[in-house]
Design a protein around this motif. Structure first.
Motif, PDB file in Angstrom:
ATOM      1  N   PRO A  11      -9.274  -6.675   2.968  1.00 48.33           N
ATOM      2  CA  PRO A  11      -9.929  -5.500   2.371  1.00 48.33           C
ATOM      3  C   PRO A  11     -10.112  -4.338   3.355  1.00 48.33           C
ATOM      4  N   GLU A  12     -10.411  -4.636   4.597  1.00 44.48           N
ATOM      5  CA  GLU A  12     -10.636  -3.556   5.577  1.00 44.48           C
ATOM      6  C   GLU A  12      -9.350  -2.819   5.968  1.00 44.48           C
ATOM      7  N   ASP A  13      -8.188  -3.329   5.546  1.00 44.47           N
ATOM      8  CA  ASP A  13      -6.904  -2.696   5.844  1.00 44.47           C
ATOM      9  C   ASP A  13      -6.441  -1.737   4.752  1.00 44.47           C
ATOM     10  N   LEU A  14      -7.230  -1.599   3.679  1.00 45.28           N
ATOM     11  CA  LEU A  14      -6.792  -0.847   2.504  1.00 45.28           C
ATOM     12  C   LEU A  14      -7.270   0.598   2.510  1.00 45.28           C
ATOM     13  N   ASN A  15      -6.490   1.442   1.837  1.00 39.32           N
ATOM     14  CA  ASN A  15      -6.887   2.833   1.613  1.00 39.32           C
ATOM     15  C   ASN A  15      -7.608   2.929   0.263  1.00 39.32           C
ATOM     16  N   PRO A  16      -8.079   4.109  -0.142  1.00 31.71           N
ATOM     17  CA  PRO A  16      -8.793   4.231  -1.424  1.00 31.71           C
ATOM     18  C   PRO A  16      -7.946   3.855  -2.651  1.00 31.71           C
ATOM     19  N   ASN A  17      -6.620   3.808  -2.502  1.00 32.54           N
ATOM     20  CA  ASN A  17      -5.747   3.424  -3.614  1.00 32.54           C
ATOM     21  C   ASN A  17      -5.590   1.916  -3.739  1.00 32.54           C
ATOM     22  N   GLY A  18      -6.192   1.165  -2.806  1.00 29.04           N
ATOM     23  CA  GLY A  18      -6.095  -0.284  -2.845  1.00 29.04           C
ATOM     24  C   GLY A  18      -4.814  -0.830  -2.237  1.00 29.04           C
ATOM     25  N   THR A  19      -4.107   0.025  -1.485  1.00 29.20           N
ATOM     26  CA  THR A  19      -2.886  -0.419  -0.798  1.00 29.20           C
ATOM     27  C   THR A  19      -3.103  -0.308   0.712  1.00 29.20           C
ATOM     28  N   LEU A  20      -2.202  -0.873   1.454  1.00 32.67           N
ATOM     29  CA  LEU A  20      -2.314  -0.879   2.913  1.00 32.67           C
ATOM     30  C   LEU A  20      -2.400   0.538   3.461  1.00 32.67           C
ATOM     31  N   LEU A  25      -1.266   0.130   9.699  1.00 31.62           N
ATOM     32  CA  LEU A  25       0.078  -0.387   9.932  1.00 31.62           C
ATOM     33  C   LEU A  25       0.697   0.226  11.177  1.00 31.62           C
ATOM     34  N   LEU A  26       0.544   1.520  11.359  1.00 32.36           N
ATOM     35  CA  LEU A  26       1.123   2.173  12.545  1.00 32.36           C
ATOM     36  C   LEU A  26       0.475   1.674  13.832  1.00 32.36           C
ATOM     37  N   LYS A  27      -0.818   1.397  13.793  1.00 31.55           N
ATOM     38  CA  LYS A  27      -1.498   0.826  14.965  1.00 31.55           C
ATOM     39  C   LYS A  27      -0.896  -0.530  15.311  1.00 31.55           C
ATOM     40  N   TRP A  28      -0.676  -1.378  14.298  1.00 36.23           N
ATOM     41  CA  TRP A  28      -0.099  -2.699  14.541  1.00 36.23           C
ATOM     42  C   TRP A  28       1.318  -2.582  15.087  1.00 36.23           C
ATOM     43  N   ILE A  29       2.082  -1.641  14.549  1.00 38.47           N
ATOM     44  CA  ILE A  29       3.468  -1.444  15.011  1.00 38.47           C
ATOM     45  C   ILE A  29       3.476  -0.997  16.461  1.00 38.47           C
ATOM     46  N   ASP A  30       2.652  -0.016  16.805  1.00 36.72           N
ATOM     47  CA  ASP A  30       2.636   0.484  18.182  1.00 36.72           C
ATOM     48  C   ASP A  30       2.250  -0.616  19.153  1.00 36.72           C
ATOM     49  N   GLU A  31       1.282  -1.431  18.788  1.00 41.94           N
ATOM     50  CA  GLU A  31       0.867  -2.531  19.662  1.00 41.94           C
ATOM     51  C   GLU A  31       1.991  -3.563  19.803  1.00 41.94           C
TER      52      GLU A  31
END
Length: 135
Positions: A11-20, A25-31
């Motif tokens: 749930p903490e990964d979602l935007n107001p539309n209920g999607t990722l 995602l970009l933070k995870w990719i950069d890491e």
């Protein structure tokens, strides 16, 4: 392409539309890309220099499991260029692609430094006893 990291969308990964949320995602990719670059270059001092266009192909929802795939596509004198694909682990449907993520190898002085690498190396191919070994 090797898919190393998996994330369970919570749930903490979602935007107001209920999607990722793209920022998560970009933070995870950069890491993940930085870890990949560190392992390939054998130096913990790398910095993200550039990301090409980010193509959000589809979305992920709460409960989805996604996986990040990263591979090296070019070795420069002091840089490493990576390609990234994020996909749904179950359906294998692409969620995002980034054609180029460029990392620069830094010296102890904080300036770009030649890394001497020319190809992807895997743990099984490395001399684990040598001074330049990376695990």
């Amino acid at each position: 392409m090797n898919f190393h990291t998996r994330k369970w969308i919570k749930p903490e990964d979602l935007n107001p539309n209920g999607t990722l949320f793209g920022g998560s995602l970009l933070k995870w990719i950069d890491e993940e890309a930085a870890i990949y670059a560190v392992i390939q270059l054998g130096n913990s001092r790398v910095v993200t220099k550039y990301m090409s266009s980010i193509n959000f192909v589809s979305s992920a929802r709460q409960g989805d499991i996604i996986e990040l795939g990263i591979t090296a596509t070019r070795f420069g004198k002091s840089s490493l260029t990576l390609h990234c694909v994020v996909r749904n682990k179950i359906t294998h449907k692409n969620i995002l692609t980034i054609d180029e993520i460029v990392f620069v190898n830094m010296g102890e002085d904080g300036r770009p430094a030649a890394h001497g690498k020319t190809r992807i190396t895997y743990l099984r191919d490395r001399d684990l006893e040598g001074p330049d070994s990376v695990t």
